[in-house]
Design an enzyme around this catalytic site. Sequence first.
Site, short mmCIF file in Angstrom:
data_model
loop_
_atom_site.label_atom_id
_atom_site.label_comp_id
_atom_site.label_asym_id
_atom_site.label_seq_id
_atom_site.Cartn_x
_atom_site.Cartn_y
_atom_site.Cartn_z
N ALA A 1 1.79 -3.49 -15.30
CA ALA A 1 1.18 -2.31 -14.70
C ALA A 1 1.05 -2.47 -13.18
CB ALA A 1 -0.19 -2.07 -15.32
N TYR A 2 0.66 -3.65 -12.76
CA TYR A 2 0.47 -3.94 -11.34
C TYR A 2 1.80 -3.84 -10.59
CZ TYR A 2 -1.10 -6.66 -7.24
OH TYR A 2 -1.42 -7.10 -5.97
N ALA A 3 2.85 -4.44 -11.16
CA ALA A 3 4.16 -4.42 -10.52
C ALA A 3 4.69 -2.99 -10.42
CB ALA A 3 5.14 -5.29 -11.30
N ALA B 1 2.95 -0.28 -10.15
CA ALA B 1 2.19 0.42 -9.11
C ALA B 1 2.62 -0.03 -7.71
CB ALA B 1 0.70 0.18 -9.32
N LYS B 2 2.76 -1.33 -7.53
CA LYS B 2 3.07 -1.84 -6.20
C LYS B 2 4.48 -1.46 -5.75
CE LYS B 2 -0.72 -3.82 -4.84
NZ LYS B 2 -1.47 -3.19 -3.74
#
Length: 251
Positions: free
Chosen positions: A153-155, A157-158
Amino acid sequence: MGRLAGKTALVTGGGQGVGRGIALALAAQGAAVAITGRTERTLKDTAAEIAGRGGRALIVVGDVGERDDVDRMVARTVGEFGRLDVLVNNAQSSVQRALEQTSYADVELAYRSGPLAVFHAMQAALPHLRASRGSVVNLGSSAAVQGEATFAAYAMAKEAIRGLTRVAAREWGRYGIRVNVVCPAALSPAAEEFFAAHPEKAERVLSAIPLGRMGDPERDVGRAVAALVSDDMAYLTGATLMLEGGRTLIG
């Protein structure tokens, strides 16, 4: 006086960690700094440190995941200081899980606090950045650049933030606005907590950094951001700067 004397910056998530380091470094170079976040106590601590060094700071409590809060952050900054020259989109919430365990709610949280918040802040700030021919710095991550396991999820978004940054750099260059990404590796409270819980991971990360250490939020990341938004870097836009001591090398 400092290279940012007379300028105003807005730093989201400025109460702790990398955001705090960036806010302190911008203020040290003469900028008036608005810091935003959800926890008033940490914002007050950062603002007090800036004031103790002779700088000017404004705190605005709010959630970057809420469009009305983002609009209010920008409006309060301009209302207090009269202008906006620098926007630093640092705030981000996320959870870390294996891809098959990542839920829609996990992705929604990362996107609402990450690329959607950046999108909203950049739109709200645009009229003021056009007037000042200002600069935007968005925070990316090597976890996304490298596709590290358990960061789905973080990747997502970034990397969405990096894509948005490149589009803005092309569209807003005609206004004299520069838009760049920095991917830092610094000992924020979140990083310290993660490494304490995963000592083997911490050892692997440190061993992969050619400079042999994690960065300091103010000295290594904040001062680089201050240089990036200054006139010294006036010809750089659409770039991704890996502020990680050489851990991630991209071409």
